[in-house]
Every structure is written in structure tokens, then in C-alpha cells.
Enzyme design. Sequence first.
Site, PDB file in Angstrom:
ATOM      1  N   ARG A  35      34.202  -6.880  16.611  1.00  0.00           N
ATOM      2  CA  ARG A  35      33.723  -8.526  17.952  1.00  0.00           C
ATOM      3  C   ARG A  35      33.809  -9.801  17.090  1.00  0.00           C
ATOM      4  NH1 ARG A  35      28.820  -6.522  21.438  1.00  0.00           N
ATOM      5  NH2 ARG A  35      27.350  -5.755  20.019  1.00  0.00           N
ATOM      6  N   GLY A 139      31.625  14.852  10.991  1.00  0.00           N
ATOM      7  CA  GLY A 139      31.696  15.598   9.669  1.00  0.00           C
ATOM      8  C   GLY A 139      31.445  16.923   8.691  1.00  0.00           C
ATOM      9  N   LYS A 194      22.944  17.093  17.312  1.00  0.00           N
ATOM     10  CA  LYS A 194      22.572  16.994  15.958  1.00  0.00           C
ATOM     11  C   LYS A 194      21.776  15.503  15.555  1.00  0.00           C
ATOM     12  CE  LYS A 194      25.981  14.050  13.718  1.00  0.00           C
ATOM     13  NZ  LYS A 194      25.403  12.759  13.113  1.00  0.00           N
TER      14      LYS A 194
END
Length: 331
Positions: A35, A139, A194
Site C-alpha cells: 500500500r 516455518g 507459537k
Amino acid sequence: MTDYPKFAVIGGGSWATAIAKMLCVNLPEIAWYMRNDDAIQHIKTQHHNPNYLSSVEFNINKLRLTSDINEAVAYADYIIFAIPSAFLSAELAKLTESMKDKVVFSAIKGIVPETSLIVGEHFNNTYDIPFENIGVITGPCHAEEVALERLSYLTIACGDAGKAKVVAQCLSGNYIKAKISDDIIGTEYAAMLKNIYAIAAGIAHGIGYGDNFQSVLMSNGIREMKKFIKKVHKMKRNINDSAYLGDLLVTGYSVFSRNRMFGNMIGKGYTVKSAMMEMSMVAEGYYATKSAWQLNQGYGAKTPIIDAVYSILYEGKEAKAVFKKLTDKLD
């Protein structure tokens, strides 16, 4: 790759920059929506993002940069969202282009505050995108280490294994290894949870607890995560896989972890507002804490770490007192 789908990256932050870097290795062109027009102009002239991972240099001929989200969505077959969950609804409000025939992957580690849903469920419920066209990129991996081209691992989850393989292939490289998973819900909840445990690790460090306690905290954290995810979405999964335990450890221990940094400030006595202002970055775990706590009022999983972080961040309780009580609940 000679025959490739068209990809668009939505977001201008560190993860969006890292994903754009990975895609540009394998694809001749990608669309990239952000943006900030000034950032776009800077990338066009200086070939790097001025605000995030500025060491990453781009071949500008591979980028279709735009500040119009509809232009990026119209271009793409596969769309990867990599913006903070707290801002997702505001960005999607600008969207008039249909996503029903698109494949949508989320690299967002959080819950959409307006619906209290993880991003995949939000896309399914709000935009009628079928689950076979929804995926998750998790991940264990920090964008900063991708920028440094250090060996990193990704987990690509999707109900359609073929689409997961396409994304894995397009993101893989000399220093990126990507594997696929069919646990869309579990991996996305793990990516959200996490961050809460990383805040807890940061608070503990800020208060003055050492490595011995951190190991106990992370050990309890992965078991707590298992209980929570099992309540949400019961299926056969190994919580010790990299997508769950690995991602928890790297977020809880790494110096690159924004959530750990945020928690460390809270442990040292910063207010939530002052910690956020000083970081000038979004700690997804702050928003995730409230959403996870609220969801668990219905699920009833035993989550003393989430409860402790919630009481500090949202009820204003003193961190040292809360963690003193928490130590008696861990084993």
C-alpha cells in the site's frame, strides 16, 4: 520452471519481502502489492525495500509492483498473503476482484480479530474459497535469515497436495527447503500459538529467568500446543515435527523474534502501548493471545501459559507475580 502459474504477494513487510525474494529465484515475474507508494518507488529505483530486509536486492524486471490490490489479484493464479492479521480485513475491504477461482496461501501467523478465525477459515467462511484452494506457509523460518541466505525450512500445507507441491517448488532454492503437509488447520494454529509462547519466553527473560527455566517453558509450551490443537482439529499429527516444535523453538529463542522481543519489554516493565511504539513492528502474538484465550473458553484445554500471558497483556497483572504462580504449574 518453463510452465508456471502466476503468483502475487500481498504485503510490504519482512515476510512479504522474503517471499518475493524466494519466488523471484524460480519465476520470471511476480506481482507484488504493497500500500506504500513511496516504498514502491524506492524499490523501482534502488531495487530494495527501504523499510524491511533492505539488504535484499531485487531484479526489478521480475516485479509487477502495484498499490492496487485488485490489480495484483487479477494478475495471479496463486495469491500469497503476508500481512499482519490485524490489518487483513482492512486490506480485503479494498478488494472488488473475485478470489473464488484463485489459489490462496497464507503466510500470516495470527487470527483475524473481526471473526476470531485463523486466516484459512476466514477465507473459506467470508469469501467462499474452497479448502482445496487454501493453503498455509509456515516455518520454522525467519524472514531475516532468508535475507541472509542461511539454510531455512518451510512447511507448505494444503488439502490439495498438488497445489502444495507447486508452491513448495516455487519457493525452494539453494538455501530454502520446503516440504508439504495436509494439516492445514493444525499448522496454522501452531503458527499462531507459537507466537504466544514466544511472548512468554520474552517475558521470562525480561523478568530475569535463565536458560533452565526457558527449557521447561518451551517443553510445556509444545505440550500445551498439542492439547489446544487437538481440541480444535483432531487428526493424526506428530507435534514434534518441524512445523510445530521447530517453529516454536525458533520463535521462542531467536534474536530475530519480534514476539520474544515484545515479551522481553513487557517483562522489563514496559506497558503494551510503549512496547509496541518502541518496536514499530507488529507482534502477532499480542492479538493471538486474546483470540486463543477466548476460543479456549469454549474448548476447555488446559493452557496455563496462554492464561498467564493473557492476564499480563489484557488484565494488567504484574508479570513477576503471574510468572511466580506459573512456575508451580509447569513440570
